[in-house]
Enzyme design. Sequence first.
Site: not given
Ligand code: TYM
Length: 325
Positions: A110, A195, A192
């Site tokens: 990032k 969003k 990957k």
């Molecule tokens: P975020 O918002 O980027 O993504 C949310 C969830 O989606 C999964 N993910 C994917 N899985 C498979 N293939 C993909 N292309 C893909 N893109 C995203 C991510 O692994 C995630 O599970 N830091 C976290 C949010 C967060 C969180 C937490 C998660 C904040 N606090 C505590 C668990 C526990 C994040 O940015 O996810």
Amino acid sequence: MRIFSGIRPTGSLHLGNYLGAIKQWIDLQETHECVFCIVDLHAITTPYDKKELQKNIFETLIVYLAAGINPEKSVIFVQSHIKEHPELAWLLGTITPLGELQRMTQFKEKSKTNKAYINAGLLSYPVLMAADILLYRAEAVPVGKDQGQHVELTRSIAKKFNQKFGQTFKEPESLIPKEGAKIMSLTDPKKKMSKSDDPKSCIFLFDSPEDIQRKIMSAQTDSGKDVIYNVTKKPGISNLFTIYSLLANKTTQDLEKEFKGKNYGEFKKSLAKIVIDYLEPFRRKQKELSLREVYLQEILKQSQSRALTIAQETMREVKEKMGLL
Ligand code: TYM
């Protein structure tokens, strides 16, 4: 066993978010106490439009509900509504080595993509994530592969806290699905699905049937004609195989047999139908839910009070142990 997970409200959610995270949540809520958060404080560590943030928070809530999270079983709330999250993050930050944060893959990536916005919040992002998880004393965290490193760091922060201040936290495990933990971009299968990328590279959960059809038909495939699953030699078609297999509940071997002698176009056409049908109830529920703002507000309000009770109790213990009470 308590489960915690969350998603950043940074835009429309896609099949990667669903297959990597949300799909597991739906099953887990049947057997475990689950807490699912909309992590808006994480969302502001990268450039964002403040006029869009509340809209994105509600859209994320609608995805949770449309995908099948049951607010009577699971707690669903917005991170910034509970001030104990940043409060615990500050305390945990005092025992987290700077070097650990600097080596996090997500921070490095990032920082590269947002060169003009490398803020301290982006660096301490995983500490806030550790606070999210530990505040609820969660034992398992269902996430996609990219978040595994952050859960590992959470384990090491929990361990350190316990060693320094006495046994307080269990070390949470990540639950990363065997298949679907890293769904790849449709336009570049080496990256990957994300969003923040080009909308053509993602299937959004509320995409129209026409958009789904168009995106799948134009998804990048590989040289050769055979419809076979081979991640190294055929990353494009293999990514589509993974999506097909998870949504249709068929193994990749079964699909290979089914499409033997057929071409990429036939495979994609069939996949487009599978995805359109699978997501049809999502689109229908989204339409219903987007008209029920009072109901959505009520869910957040009720869940917040359930989450707050747990959060306050943990904070009391943490502060006592750290000599702050
Ligand atoms: P975020 O918002 O980027 O993504 C949310 C969830 O989606 C999964 N993910 C994917 N899985 C498979 N293939 C993909 N292309 C893909 N893109 C995203 C991510 O692994 C995630 O599970 N830091 C976290 C949010 C967060 C969180 C937490 C998660 C904040 N606090 C505590 C668990 C526990 C994040 O940015 O996810």
